[in-house]
Design an enzyme around this catalytic site. Structure first.
Site, short mmCIF file in Angstrom:
data_model
loop_
_atom_site.label_atom_id
_atom_site.label_comp_id
_atom_site.label_asym_id
_atom_site.label_seq_id
_atom_site.Cartn_x
_atom_site.Cartn_y
_atom_site.Cartn_z
N LYS A 74 1.70 7.49 -6.13
CA LYS A 74 3.02 7.48 -5.49
C LYS A 74 3.62 8.88 -5.31
O LYS A 74 4.36 9.11 -4.35
CB LYS A 74 3.99 6.59 -6.27
CG LYS A 74 3.67 5.11 -6.14
CD LYS A 74 4.75 4.27 -6.82
CE LYS A 74 4.39 2.79 -6.77
NZ LYS A 74 5.46 1.95 -7.31
N ASP A 97 10.93 0.24 -3.76
CA ASP A 97 10.95 -0.38 -5.09
C ASP A 97 12.38 -0.66 -5.56
O ASP A 97 12.67 -1.75 -6.08
CB ASP A 97 10.27 0.55 -6.11
CG ASP A 97 8.75 0.57 -5.95
OD1 ASP A 97 8.18 -0.45 -5.54
OD2 ASP A 97 8.14 1.62 -6.25
#
Ligand code: ATR
Length: 271
Positions: free
Chosen positions: A66, A102
């Site tokens: 990420k 997220d």
């Protein structure tokens, strides 16, 4: 030609994302394919370039890539920049857009699926790693009354809130600062659940009617959730709904339509 998407990570075999996006595509009548792609630990950028060159339109990015995905992107959304990580890439004519869904996924799950109002709530966020960092901005934007970040290494929690400036109700520190405070929502963003370790939460952190939320999923009732139950939390949730909701936000970014997460969540829970 069918538009291609993928989730990339290492490991990746157990990812639920292909199943989620296939369900969203069916529901929204979108002609797209979505696969799981294993990248070698030193081969993330190459794998992305190859997928893009082969006609890929976008990707989800998972552990451990990420942060690398953030560096690879040509442009970042504000929420990705503040999260310091990217979980969604959109390939555009003039470059790669990096986003992070997220945090909005977590907020959507708590507020919309569980029906727990975040506006005006006292929220405790446990942990100061990537998982915690990614949800700070969306929680603040949801209008929480207070947000405390508690971490085993207190300085990391202090550092994590620095980019947000001095705000009333925003505090970072060690678990010691929690004495005599109570919260409506307690979110576990540490990796302690992965090793079944307990967290040093003082008595009284769970207010009447409070929600305990563990960001991990697929591990049954974690130690954090079991401890929360015995300490008086009224409601418990794992992070499956957050997974579904972040996927829906990525889908929206790519396809311009927001899928209904409820039937997909029901399907996953039943399985
Ligand atoms: P992630 O990207 O999943 O957030 P990470 O960056 O490795 O993973 O961060 C893990 C977080 O879990 C950290 O906040 C870590 O605390 P430290 O910063 O003190 O290391 C926390 N953590 C992991 N195991 C823990 C445990 N047994 N007790 C308390 N905190 C723990």
């Amino acid at each position: 030609m069918t538009d291609r998407y993928a989730v990339i990570g290492n490991p990746i075999a157990h990812s639920r994302s292909p199943q989620l996006h296939a369900a969203f595509a069916r529901q929204c009548g979108q002609d797209m394919a979505y696969e799981a792609l294993l990248a070698p630990l030193d081969g993330f950028a190459d794998a992305v370039r190859r997928f893009r060159a082969g006609g890929g339109r976008g990707m989800n990015v998972t552990v451990p890539f990420k942060v690398e995905a953030m560096r690879l992107a040509d442009r970042l959304t504000e929420r990705a920049r503040l999260a310091g990580a990217v979980n969604t890439l959109r390939f555009e004519a003039d470059g790669i857009l990096g986003d992070n869904t997220d945090g909005v996924g977590l907020v959507a799950d708590i507020r919309d699926r569980l029906g727990v109002p975040l506006a005006g709530s006292r929220v405790l966020l446990l942990g100061a790693g990537g998982a915690a960092r990614g949800v700070i901005l969306p929680l603040l934007e949801a209008g929480v009354e207070g947000l405390m970040l508690a971490n085993r290494t207190p300085e990391k929690a202090v550092r994590l809130i620095e980019p947000f400036g001095i705000r009333e109700g925003l505090h970072g520190g060690g678990f010691g600062m929690l004495a005599k405070h109570e919260f409506d929502v307690v979110i576990n963003a540490t990796s302690a659940s992965l090793s079944d370790e307990g967290l040093p939460l003082p008595d009284g952190v769970f207010a009447d009617g409070s929600l305990a939320y563990d960001m991990v999923y697929g591990r049954g009732e974690t130690r954090f959730l079991a401890d929360a139950r015995s300490m008086g939390a009224a409601r418990l949730s794992d992070g499956l709904g957050m997974l579904v909701a972040q996927a829906a936000e990525s889908f929206l970014l790519w396809r311009g339509v927001r899928p209904d997460t409820a039937p997909v969540m029901a399907e996953l829970s039943a399985a």
